[in-house]
Design an enzyme around this catalytic site. Structure first.
Site, PDB file in Angstrom:
ATOM      1  N   CYS A   1       5.389  -6.056   1.440  1.00 38.83           N
ATOM      2  CA  CYS A   1       5.762  -4.641   1.342  1.00 38.83           C
ATOM      3  C   CYS A   1       5.168  -3.851   2.520  1.00 38.83           C
ATOM      4  O   CYS A   1       5.607  -4.022   3.634  1.00 38.83           O
ATOM      5  CB  CYS A   1       5.360  -4.075  -0.016  1.00 38.83           C
ATOM      6  SG  CYS A   1       6.271  -2.579  -0.411  1.00 38.83           S
ATOM      7  N   TYR A   2       4.112  -3.037   2.290  1.00 40.29           N
ATOM      8  CA  TYR A   2       3.531  -2.329   3.443  1.00 40.29           C
ATOM      9  C   TYR A   2       3.115  -3.339   4.514  1.00 40.29           C
ATOM     10  O   TYR A   2       3.277  -3.097   5.711  1.00 40.29           O
ATOM     11  CB  TYR A   2       2.310  -1.502   3.022  1.00 40.29           C
ATOM     12  CG  TYR A   2       1.653  -0.784   4.198  1.00 40.29           C
ATOM     13  CD1 TYR A   2       2.099   0.453   4.612  1.00 40.29           C
ATOM     14  CD2 TYR A   2       0.608  -1.388   4.913  1.00 40.29           C
ATOM     15  CE1 TYR A   2       1.526   1.092   5.708  1.00 40.29           C
ATOM     16  CE2 TYR A   2       0.033  -0.764   6.007  1.00 40.29           C
ATOM     17  CZ  TYR A   2       0.489   0.487   6.395  1.00 40.29           C
ATOM     18  OH  TYR A   2      -0.067   1.109   7.481  1.00 40.29           O
TER      19      TYR A   2
ATOM     20  N   GLY B   1       0.842  -1.198   0.000  1.00 39.81           N
ATOM     21  CA  GLY B   1       0.000   0.000   0.000  1.00 39.81           C
ATOM     22  C   GLY B   1       0.868   1.235   0.000  1.00 39.81           C
ATOM     23  O   GLY B   1       2.062   1.161   0.299  1.00 39.81           O
TER      24      GLY B   1
ATOM     25  N   VAL C   1     -15.850 -10.011 -26.185  1.00 38.07           N
ATOM     26  CA  VAL C   1     -15.792 -11.074 -25.182  1.00 38.07           C
ATOM     27  C   VAL C   1     -16.447 -10.641 -23.864  1.00 38.07           C
ATOM     28  O   VAL C   1     -17.267 -11.369 -23.291  1.00 38.07           O
ATOM     29  CB  VAL C   1     -14.312 -11.454 -24.891  1.00 38.07           C
ATOM     30  CG1 VAL C   1     -14.232 -12.548 -23.848  1.00 38.07           C
ATOM     31  CG2 VAL C   1     -13.619 -11.875 -26.164  1.00 38.07           C
ATOM     32  N   ASP C   2     -16.098  -9.445 -23.402  1.00 42.13           N
ATOM     33  CA  ASP C   2     -16.494  -9.055 -22.049  1.00 42.13           C
ATOM     34  C   ASP C   2     -18.010  -8.961 -21.883  1.00 42.13           C
ATOM     35  O   ASP C   2     -18.579  -9.570 -20.973  1.00 42.13           O
ATOM     36  CB  ASP C   2     -15.852  -7.700 -21.673  1.00 42.13           C
ATOM     37  CG  ASP C   2     -14.355  -7.729 -21.907  1.00 42.13           C
ATOM     38  OD1 ASP C   2     -13.797  -8.832 -21.992  1.00 42.13           O
ATOM     39  OD2 ASP C   2     -13.752  -6.653 -22.021  1.00 42.13           O
ATOM     40  N   SER C   3     -18.666  -8.215 -22.769  1.00 43.90           N
ATOM     41  CA  SER C   3     -20.109  -8.060 -22.583  1.00 43.90           C
ATOM     42  C   SER C   3     -20.840  -9.385 -22.854  1.00 43.90           C
ATOM     43  O   SER C   3     -21.875  -9.663 -22.244  1.00 43.90           O
ATOM     44  CB  SER C   3     -20.666  -6.927 -23.454  1.00 43.90           C
ATOM     45  OG  SER C   3     -20.441  -7.180 -24.821  1.00 43.90           O
ATOM     46  N   SER C   4     -20.278 -10.216 -23.722  1.00 44.43           N
ATOM     47  CA  SER C   4     -20.926 -11.514 -23.988  1.00 44.43           C
ATOM     48  C   SER C   4     -20.852 -12.409 -22.757  1.00 44.43           C
ATOM     49  O   SER C   4     -21.817 -13.109 -22.419  1.00 44.43           O
ATOM     50  CB  SER C   4     -20.249 -12.224 -25.161  1.00 44.43           C
ATOM     51  OG  SER C   4     -20.255 -11.399 -26.295  1.00 44.43           O
TER      52      SER C   4
ATOM     53  N   HIS D   1       7.632  -7.875  -3.970  1.00 44.50           N
ATOM     54  CA  HIS D   1       6.271  -8.241  -4.407  1.00 44.50           C
ATOM     55  C   HIS D   1       6.292  -9.592  -5.131  1.00 44.50           C
ATOM     56  O   HIS D   1       6.586  -9.636  -6.328  1.00 44.50           O
ATOM     57  CB  HIS D   1       5.705  -7.168  -5.341  1.00 44.50           C
ATOM     58  CG  HIS D   1       5.342  -5.911  -4.627  1.00 44.50           C
ATOM     59  ND1 HIS D   1       4.108  -5.709  -4.060  1.00 44.50           N
ATOM     60  CD2 HIS D   1       6.072  -4.811  -4.355  1.00 44.50           C
ATOM     61  CE1 HIS D   1       4.078  -4.521  -3.480  1.00 44.50           C
ATOM     62  NE2 HIS D   1       5.251  -3.950  -3.637  1.00 44.50           N
TER      63      HIS D   1
ATOM     64  N   LYS E   1      -8.035  -9.954 -18.514  1.00 41.37           N
ATOM     65  CA  LYS E   1      -8.570 -10.343 -19.823  1.00 41.37           C
ATOM     66  C   LYS E   1      -8.432 -11.848 -20.112  1.00 41.37           C
ATOM     67  O   LYS E   1      -9.371 -12.482 -20.577  1.00 41.37           O
ATOM     68  CB  LYS E   1      -7.841  -9.551 -20.913  1.00 41.37           C
ATOM     69  CG  LYS E   1      -8.450  -9.692 -22.283  1.00 41.37           C
ATOM     70  CD  LYS E   1      -9.616  -8.754 -22.434  1.00 41.37           C
ATOM     71  CE  LYS E   1     -10.280  -8.865 -23.781  1.00 41.37           C
ATOM     72  NZ  LYS E   1     -11.412  -7.952 -23.897  1.00 41.37           N
TER      73      LYS E   1
ATOM     74  N   GLU F   1       3.862 -11.195  -6.100  1.00 40.28           N
ATOM     75  CA  GLU F   1       2.696 -11.335  -6.983  1.00 40.28           C
ATOM     76  C   GLU F   1       2.927 -10.815  -8.406  1.00 40.28           C
ATOM     77  O   GLU F   1       2.152 -11.126  -9.301  1.00 40.28           O
ATOM     78  CB  GLU F   1       1.477 -10.629  -6.355  1.00 40.28           C
ATOM     79  CG  GLU F   1       1.546  -9.104  -6.247  1.00 40.28           C
ATOM     80  CD  GLU F   1       2.284  -8.591  -5.005  1.00 40.28           C
ATOM     81  OE1 GLU F   1       3.159  -9.317  -4.497  1.00 40.28           O
ATOM     82  OE2 GLU F   1       2.011  -7.463  -4.573  1.00 40.28           O
TER      83      GLU F   1
ATOM     84  N   SER G   1     -21.978  -5.945 -27.093  1.00 39.21           N
ATOM     85  CA  SER G   1     -21.311  -5.418 -28.285  1.00 39.21           C
ATOM     86  C   SER G   1     -20.856  -6.531 -29.223  1.00 39.21           C
ATOM     87  O   SER G   1     -20.475  -6.276 -30.354  1.00 39.21           O
ATOM     88  CB  SER G   1     -20.085  -4.625 -27.859  1.00 39.21           C
ATOM     89  OG  SER G   1     -19.121  -5.517 -27.312  1.00 39.21           O
ATOM     90  N   GLY G   2     -20.875  -7.763 -28.687  1.00 35.55           N
ATOM     91  CA  GLY G   2     -20.321  -8.869 -29.483  1.00 35.55           C
ATOM     92  C   GLY G   2     -18.901  -9.182 -29.053  1.00 35.55           C
ATOM     93  O   GLY G   2     -18.358 -10.209 -29.408  1.00 35.55           O
TER      94      GLY G   2
END
Ligand code: XMP
Length: 522
Positions: A82-83, A55, A233-236, A169, A378, A171, A230-231
């Site tokens: 870290c923090y 942080g 990936v995300d909105s589908s 980090h 994504k 990660e 929209s067609g």
């Protein structure tokens, strides 16, 4: 329903979600809560281990972020990053000071003690540092596990209390053995189960969405959710998750503005019908859009008209479905990278938040937002899409801008030019798929320049239009370089476009990167 294995307390690091992501990669179900989460809530979740994230704050400052101290009395292992490390050092009586030289970037991890959290980690592996403060004195009962050139206390632990702390980090991908370190913590030290996978995630998310939507109106199960598709990936994926959760209470709306690529609308409709089994509502608004765009040449004006018209069309459809005011939610495909700046200290990646980040919608449509993909990256959304039955070619599609082909036709947009562009664009994509280059580039498309030039075809003089072919490589679209497509491929594309599309007699290739150019021409 998944049991929480690891609970991450978020102190506001931009990397917090990556901790959860790395743990998900090894099958450990992880949730994120704000650092100030109450101890009762933490206990109720019954985690097997706790991670304190990084942080931006300093532990020695007044008002520094401090979690409930009872987290150290739960009898489960704690890992500070870290923090999180500095907080642990300070809390147990060590000291933290501002480092003389801040350390950002790569460092070598020199192991003092092998095994345990560092089981399998090689000495002098690269780790990623990002800190301005450092631990100057470690608390009693703690020992050093590793150091680096600049940081004496790179990793410390109190094995008796099962408390571990890392200055670097683990990660971020630049930490070579970071994933292994987190895995060691979760599986060997916390003894977590590693049964999490995309299938579980989808099931859990569907159950959560049902609770959110029907919980709002349990009696009648009447609350409805509007979702613009929209067609992409995300909105589908969002629409599919919601349909599985609430069935007909989802209103998935796909606006065909007539500015889509050749075959695009049919492909989207087929995907929803055959693969996702979601009853998509397609609105054919081609005429409305083309009428409004007629004669408009200015790029910004075109974008504005398309944005406003989209809202008008979407609003009219929403009104039809909201006769009794049943629509309570608007669903969006926001991903984690979209919220990375604002997520800190808001706590768990909330599925719902207020409406303010949706611009342009009229007041009556200020519904509560549902964003089921807020925790995901994504590639995780693609994996989720595959889990939900989306075909690979839809999952791996290039991004397509909201204003569509209108910003790929220089000057005013009309039916004739759209047809020219669609034909050329379809040939380009066909050749890219056939040569395997489609999956190697970030985006590829044609632009109709509306520049005429003289040519000769057969024995005849031509005076026709020019198509520009554009292909770029990029990581996120913020910057891009033009793709080095092989000359023989470009030659084939050029020949085919000129031979097969009447009205085009010249093809040029755009060799501009971003910056200084942009990916789209308008
Ligand atoms: P530029 O042209 O700004 O594009 O380099 C960067 C990325 O964003 C896409 N793009 C849009 N996407 N609505 C969208 O959904 C838009 O108005 C829009 N304009 C550009 C573009 O295709 C590229 O991937």
């Amino acid at each position: 329903m998944n049991c929480v294995e690891i609970l991450v307390l978020d102190f506001g690091s931009q990397y917090t979600q990556l901790i959860a992501r790395r743990l998900r990669e090894v099958g450990v179900y992880t949730e994120i809560v704000p650092y100030f989460e109450s101890i009762e809530t933490i206990k109720n979740k019954q985690p097997k281990g706790i991670v304190l994230s990084g942080g931006p704050a300093s532990v020695y400052e007044e008002g520094a972020y401090r979690p409930d101290r009872a987290i150290f009395e739960l009898g489960i292992p704690v890992l500070g990053i870290c923090y999180g490390m500095q907080y642990i050092a300070d809390f147990f009586g060590g000291s933290v000071v501002r480092a003389e030289s801040q350390e950002f970037g790569k460092a070598e991890l020199e192991l003092i003690e092998q095994g345990g959290i560092f089981e399998g980690v090689c000495d002098r592996s690269i780790v990623w540092m990002s800190h301005a403060d450092k631990v100057e004195k470690i608390p009693d009962g703690f020992k050093e596990l590793a150091k680096s050139g600049n940081t004496h206390y790179c990793a410390i632990a109190n094995p008796e209390k099962q408390i571990y702390a890392l200055q670097f980090h683990p990660e971020v991908v630049h930490s070579e053995c970071g994933g292994l370190i987190l895995k060691n913590f979760a599986l060997d030290i916390c003894k977590c189960q590693n049964h999490w996978n995309m299938h579980n995630f989808a099931q859990t998310e569907i159950a959560k969405l049902r609770e959110i939507v029907w919980g709002a109106n349990k009696e009648s199960r009447g609350a409805k959710v509007l979702c613009a598709v929209s067609g992409g990936v995300d909105s589908s994926v969002v629409a599919t998750l919601l349909y599985r959760a609430i069935g007909e209470n989802l209103i998935p709306v796909f606006v065909d503005h007539g500015l889509l690529r050749a075959g695009e609308r049919e492909a989207v409709e087929a995907m929803f019908e055959e693969h996702l089994k979601v009853p998509l509502i397609t609105i054919d608004a081609k005429e409305v859009f083309l009428n409004k765009l007629r004669g408009v040449r200015d790029p910004e004006m075109k974008r504005k008209i398309i944005g406003e018209t989209f809202i008008e069309v979407f609003e009219a459809e929403a009104k039809k479905h909201n006769a009794q005011g049943e629509i309570k939610f608007l669903a969006q495909g926001t991903l984690y990278p979209d919220v990375i700046e604002s997520v800190s200290i808001k706590g768990p990646s909330q599925t719902i938040k207020s409406h303010h980040n949706v611009g342009g919608l009229p007041d009556w449509m200020k519904f509560e937002l549902i964003e089921p993909l807020r925790e995901l990256f994504k590639d995780e959304v693609r994996a989720l899409g595959a889990e939900l039955g989306m075909p690979k070619e839809m999952l791996m599609r290039h991004p397509f801008p909201g204003p569509g082909l209108a910003i790929r036709i220089m000057g005013d947009v009309n039916e004739e030019d759209l047809q020219l562009l669609k034909k050329a664009d379809a040939i380009f994509l066909e050749e890219l798929h056939a040569s395997g280059y489609y999956d190697k580039v970030w985006q590829a498309f044609c632009v109709l320049l509306n520049v005429r030039s003289v040519g000769v075809m057969g024995d005849n003089r031509t005076y026709d239009n020019t198509i520009c072919v554009r292909a770029v490589e990029a990581i996120d679209g913020m910057t891009a370089t033009f793709a080095h497509l092989p000359h023989n491929l470009l030659e084939r594309i050029s020949n085919r476009i000129i031979n097969e599309v009447e009205g085009i007699n010249r093809v040029v290739y755009d060799i501009t990167s971003k910056p200084p150019g942009t990916i789209e021409w308008e």
